[in-house]
Design a protein around this motif. Structure first.
Motif, PDB file in Angstrom:
ATOM      1  N   ALA A 133       0.854  -1.192   0.000  1.00 62.31           N
ATOM      2  CA  ALA A 133       0.000   0.000   0.000  1.00 62.31           C
ATOM      3  C   ALA A 133       0.884   1.233   0.000  1.00 62.31           C
ATOM      4  O   ALA A 133       2.039   1.205   0.451  1.00 62.31           O
ATOM      5  CB  ALA A 133      -0.936   0.018   1.211  1.00 62.31           C
ATOM      6  N   THR A 134       0.326   2.323  -0.506  1.00 66.30           N
ATOM      7  CA  THR A 134       1.050   3.590  -0.537  1.00 66.30           C
ATOM      8  C   THR A 134       0.083   4.730  -0.260  1.00 66.30           C
ATOM      9  O   THR A 134      -1.092   4.680  -0.652  1.00 66.30           O
ATOM     10  CB  THR A 134       1.736   3.801  -1.904  1.00 66.30           C
ATOM     11  OG1 THR A 134       2.393   5.075  -1.917  1.00 66.30           O
ATOM     12  CG2 THR A 134       0.739   3.763  -3.027  1.00 66.30           C
ATOM     13  N   LEU A 135       0.586   5.745   0.428  1.00 67.97           N
ATOM     14  CA  LEU A 135      -0.174   6.961   0.746  1.00 67.97           C
ATOM     15  C   LEU A 135       0.646   8.155   0.260  1.00 67.97           C
ATOM     16  O   LEU A 135       1.451   8.715   0.999  1.00 67.97           O
ATOM     17  CB  LEU A 135      -0.445   7.065   2.249  1.00 67.97           C
ATOM     18  CG  LEU A 135      -1.250   5.929   2.884  1.00 67.97           C
ATOM     19  CD1 LEU A 135      -1.294   6.095   4.400  1.00 67.97           C
ATOM     20  CD2 LEU A 135      -2.662   5.886   2.326  1.00 67.97           C
ATOM     21  N   PRO A 136       0.486   8.565  -0.998  1.00 67.21           N
ATOM     22  CA  PRO A 136       1.333   9.650  -1.528  1.00 67.21           C
ATOM     23  C   PRO A 136       1.068  11.007  -0.910  1.00 67.21           C
ATOM     24  O   PRO A 136       1.898  11.908  -1.050  1.00 67.21           O
ATOM     25  CB  PRO A 136       1.001   9.641  -3.032  1.00 67.21           C
ATOM     26  CG  PRO A 136      -0.343   9.010  -3.126  1.00 67.21           C
ATOM     27  CD  PRO A 136      -0.430   8.030  -2.010  1.00 67.21           C
ATOM     28  N   ARG A 137      -0.068  11.206  -0.214  1.00 69.16           N
ATOM     29  CA  ARG A 137      -0.367  12.502   0.395  1.00 69.16           C
ATOM     30  C   ARG A 137       0.319  12.696   1.742  1.00 69.16           C
ATOM     31  O   ARG A 137       0.275  13.785   2.314  1.00 69.16           O
ATOM     32  CB  ARG A 137      -1.874  12.666   0.590  1.00 69.16           C
ATOM     33  CG  ARG A 137      -2.678  12.791  -0.686  1.00 69.16           C
ATOM     34  CD  ARG A 137      -4.151  12.942  -0.358  1.00 69.16           C
ATOM     35  NE  ARG A 137      -4.395  14.159   0.385  1.00 69.16           N
ATOM     36  CZ  ARG A 137      -4.753  15.313  -0.160  1.00 69.16           C
ATOM     37  NH1 ARG A 137      -4.906  15.394  -1.471  1.00 69.16           N
ATOM     38  NH2 ARG A 137      -4.968  16.381   0.582  1.00 69.16           N
ATOM     39  N   GLU A 138       0.954  11.661   2.284  1.00 68.30           N
ATOM     40  CA  GLU A 138       1.535  11.738   3.623  1.00 68.30           C
ATOM     41  C   GLU A 138       2.703  12.722   3.652  1.00 68.30           C
ATOM     42  O   GLU A 138       3.583  12.709   2.774  1.00 68.30           O
ATOM     43  CB  GLU A 138       2.008  10.356   4.068  1.00 68.30           C
ATOM     44  CG  GLU A 138       2.594  10.305   5.455  1.00 68.30           C
ATOM     45  CD  GLU A 138       1.563  10.538   6.542  1.00 68.30           C
ATOM     46  OE1 GLU A 138       1.959  10.755   7.690  1.00 68.30           O
ATOM     47  OE2 GLU A 138       0.356  10.488   6.234  1.00 68.30           O
ATOM     48  N   ILE A 139       2.729  13.568   4.679  1.00 72.59           N
ATOM     49  CA  ILE A 139       3.781  14.560   4.874  1.00 72.59           C
ATOM     50  C   ILE A 139       4.672  14.100   6.023  1.00 72.59           C
ATOM     51  O   ILE A 139       4.179  13.743   7.100  1.00 72.59           O
ATOM     52  CB  ILE A 139       3.203  15.950   5.170  1.00 72.59           C
ATOM     53  CG1 ILE A 139       2.249  16.378   4.041  1.00 72.59           C
ATOM     54  CG2 ILE A 139       4.311  16.980   5.343  1.00 72.59           C
ATOM     55  CD1 ILE A 139       2.893  16.513   2.691  1.00 72.59           C
ATOM     56  N   VAL A 140       5.984  14.097   5.801  1.00 73.95           N
ATOM     57  CA  VAL A 140       6.947  13.668   6.814  1.00 73.95           C
ATOM     58  C   VAL A 140       7.420  14.898   7.582  1.00 73.95           C
ATOM     59  O   VAL A 140       7.825  15.901   6.978  1.00 73.95           O
ATOM     60  CB  VAL A 140       8.142  12.949   6.167  1.00 73.95           C
ATOM     61  CG1 VAL A 140       9.068  12.392   7.234  1.00 73.95           C
ATOM     62  CG2 VAL A 140       7.658  11.827   5.263  1.00 73.95           C
ATOM     63  N   CYS A 141       7.352  14.840   8.920  1.00 73.04           N
ATOM     64  CA  CYS A 141       7.738  15.987   9.733  1.00 73.04           C
ATOM     65  C   CYS A 141       8.373  15.489  11.030  1.00 73.04           C
ATOM     66  O   CYS A 141       8.696  14.305  11.182  1.00 73.04           O
ATOM     67  CB  CYS A 141       6.531  16.887  10.017  1.00 73.04           C
ATOM     68  SG  CYS A 141       5.166  16.041  10.801  1.00 73.04           S
ATOM     69  N   THR A 142       8.520  16.392  11.989  1.00 72.70           N
ATOM     70  CA  THR A 142       9.218  16.082  13.234  1.00 72.70           C
ATOM     71  C   THR A 142       8.498  15.019  14.048  1.00 72.70           C
ATOM     72  O   THR A 142       9.136  14.219  14.734  1.00 72.70           O
ATOM     73  CB  THR A 142       9.362  17.366  14.071  1.00 72.70           C
ATOM     74  OG1 THR A 142       9.967  18.377  13.257  1.00 72.70           O
ATOM     75  CG2 THR A 142      10.229  17.128  15.292  1.00 72.70           C
TER      76      THR A 142
END
Length: 641
Positions: A181-190
């Protein structure tokens, strides 16, 4: 030709073939071992790649459960046993890796969140695996503070050919299931970095993890956090098993964004601080610096203690090795820093040749009803290469299999010809609205020094108004395509071998073929979107009318209007003087008016009093005259008598 193609695809799609004696060769001084490594590679166009790898291996042997651990996080061990997981990959990535200029990364990752896992157990079925897959995603959603809880049947598939297992289980291989599965909208942060570091034995208190400062990591051009777990067991001895946990952090810095006039950089400049030591629980702690190719134009300070020449597939790479445990042998607190000093002036930089295989992806067509998804794969090698392409198309984009085309052209041409390549491998699972995505896997042979364009026509569906995200006009994402191949040479290839777990295991690891996996760009499609601003405008207009009508009516009905004189004194000096003069003049004028009114009133009263006295005197005189006349008349009457 057909036999060669079938043989090449068979080699590409063959499962992991780890030697059976590999497990027997493991030597365990302790049950658990931890290693930390850092790889620094200067890239083209003033970019620097820093790759962190933290590896924990636990030989649990005949343990009935995996609850009693020392270095391995207990939550990871419990998940493996509870959900029958033998291999797990999680990636949280922000940015896009540039294959043409940066080569191949050590660990592949796609933008957003990516998750795939292998399940193995004698009693597993497809339905039970789907349930455990959802629960596994929910558990890691809490562990990594990511949105993995959105993984469900609408964005999950079961790949058939692109992924091969990297584990060795003691059970039957026929009971193995994979989910992706993939979630391309996910934002990586602290909030993802902090729990990721808590899984390390030393956390962020000591060791190489202290360099992972969120203020410097998230300002990079590309950053990716990864978690990989796999189980290795001996087929002859089921009790001889180990769990391997690998945590990776892959960063790409742009030296131009560091506000430097030259290309010099250092660990302190990249991460905001130097290295204050190594993790006390680590068996090894090393830093590898690439010295050749783009690294030739830099001078290192201090010089590395050791240099290692690695030859992989006819390609030579020179690394300088820093042993951090030796650097901090003596007593005393200090910081360790490595500086890269470049040449002064405009020096000629080495031209980087493109990798043997790379790909791009984009959309064709216009409008919000129809379109085409195009994936372009380029082979710069002088031999044909086998290619397997996997597409995961979401349910709101309907793909038509009969429109699938594979066009080819030589590299020296700009336009594709009418020649079409025939695919020898095809797996297609049509999607279902609001339930299942479209799953497509194709395999073909890409000729030497040529490009292939894979296109498929799609329709964009109209969503219900509750199915649109908050930023509906931003668009809807289609996850990146996954491309697999096998390279005959090791140029630009830096991935670790399947049987290795340390970066030094990739030194001189020549093979007959090198397994390669690429990720393309994610796509954003513009679906038919209603005008969500119209209800907002109606609500604002209605509220404004009600407010304007209710306010005055309520004020008139409930308040008493009293007009008061303005007694405010101005703050300006000149206005104060004018105000004082006007007030004094107005006071004097009012006083004179009041005095005149009082005098007039007094004069009026005096005149009225004088007039009253005169009238009284006249009345008295008239009365006297009347009396005299009466007396005279009476005397006359008496005389006549």
């Amino acid at each position: 030709m057909i036999a060669e193609l079938a043989l090449t695809l068979l080699l590409l799609l063959s499962p992991l073939a780890l030697g059976q004696t590999q497990i027997h060769q493991f030597q365990y001084q302790t049950d658990e071992q931890f290693h930390e490594e850092l790889v620094v590679r200067p890239l083209a166009s003033d970019h620097v790649n820093t790759y962190f790898q933290f590896t924990t291996r636990w030989h649990y042997g005949v343990h009935k459960n995996l609850y009693h651990t020392q270095l391995t996080p207990r939550v990871i061990a419990e998940i493996l046993q509870t959900y029958d997981v033998k291999e797990l990959h999680i990636g949280l990535t922000q940015g896009l890796w540039r294959y043409e200029t940066w080569g191949y990364p050590i660990v592949e990752a796609t933008g957003g969140a990516e998750l795939w896992a292998w399940f193995s157990s004698p009693n597993l079925t497809d339905d039970s695996v789907n349930k455990q897959w959802m629960r596994l995603a929910n558990v890691f959603s809490g562990i990594l503070c990511a949105s993995l809880n959105f993984v469900d049947n609408t964005n999950s598939i079961a790949p058939k050919h692109i992924f091969r297992p990297q584990f060795m289980a003691s059970g039957n291989r026929s009971h193995q299931f994979v989910r992706y599965a993939t979630l391309p909208r996910e934002i990586v942060c602290t909030e993802n970095l902090t729990p990721w570091k808590k899984l390390l034995p030393c956390g962020s208190a000591s060791g190489l993890a202290t360099l992972l400062n969120s203020g410097y990591i998230h300002n990079t051009k590309y950053h990716s956090l990864g978690v990989k777990v796999r189980t290795l067991c001996d087929s002859d001895d089921p009790s001889n098993c180990l769990v391997e946990l690998t945590q990776t952090a892959n960063l790409v810095y742009d030296l131009k964004l560091l506000e430097q006039s030259n290309t010099d950089f250092s660990l302190r400049r990249l991460f905001g601080m130097g290295l204050n030591g190594y993790c006390e629980m680590a068996s090894s702690s090393k830093i590898y610096v690439q010295l050749n190719e783009q690294g030739e134009r830099f001078q290192l300070t201090p010089t590395p203690l050791e240099e290692v020449l690695s030859t992989v597939g006819g390609h030579n790479v020179l690394f300088g090795v820093y042993d951090i445990q030796q650097q901090f042998e003596g007593p005393g607190a200090r910081l360790f820093n490595i500086a890269w000093i470049g040449p002064k002036g405009n020096s000629k930089r080495e031209h980087t040749s493109p990798p043997p295989l790379y790909a791009h992806r984009y959309l064709l067509g216009n409008g919000q009803k129809h379109g085409r998804i195009a994936t372009e794969v380029t082979n710069t090698h002088y031999e044909p290469l086998p290619v397997v392409l996997m597409e995961l198309v979401p349910w709101y984009v309907h793909a038509y299999l009969h429109t699938l085309r594979i066009s080819s052209k030589p590299q020296h041409l700009h336009e594709y010809t009418s020649n079409e390549l025939k695919f020898s491998l095809l797996h297609y699972a049509p999607g279902k609205q609001r339930e299942l995505p479209t799953h497509l896997e194709i395999g073909f042979m890409l000729p030497a020094r040529s490009s292939a364009l894979i296109t498929i026509e799609v329709d964009y569906l109209l969503l219900k108004w509750l199915e649109y995200p908050p930023d509906a006009n931003h668009g809807h994402y289609i996850g990146s395509a996954v491309i697999g191949s096998q390279l005959p040479i090791g140029r630009n290839y830096t991935a670790l071998p399947l049987e290795g777990y340390l970066f030094q295991d990739s030194f001189n690891a020549s093979q007959t073929a090198y397994t390669l996996t690429l990720r393309t760009e994610a796509l954003i499609v513009s679906l038919p979107t209603p005008d969500f601003s119209m209800p907002y405008n109606v609500i604002c207009l209605a509220c404004t009318v009600v407010a304007l009508a209710f306010g005055p009516i309520h004020s008139v009905a409930t308040k008493l209007i009293i007009v008061e004189r303005q007694t405010t004194i101005p703050r300006n000096l000149l206005r104060k003087v004018v105000h004082k003069l006007t007030t004094r003049f107005s006071r004097r004028s009012t006083n004179t008016v009041v005095n005149e009114q009082q005098n007039n009133e007094q004069n009026g009263k005096g005149k009225e009093k004088g007039k009253g006295k005169g009238k009284e005197k006249e009345n008295e005189q008239e009365e006297k005259q009347l009396d005299q006349t009466e007396n005279k008349e009476s005397c006359d009457k008496q005389a006549h008598m």
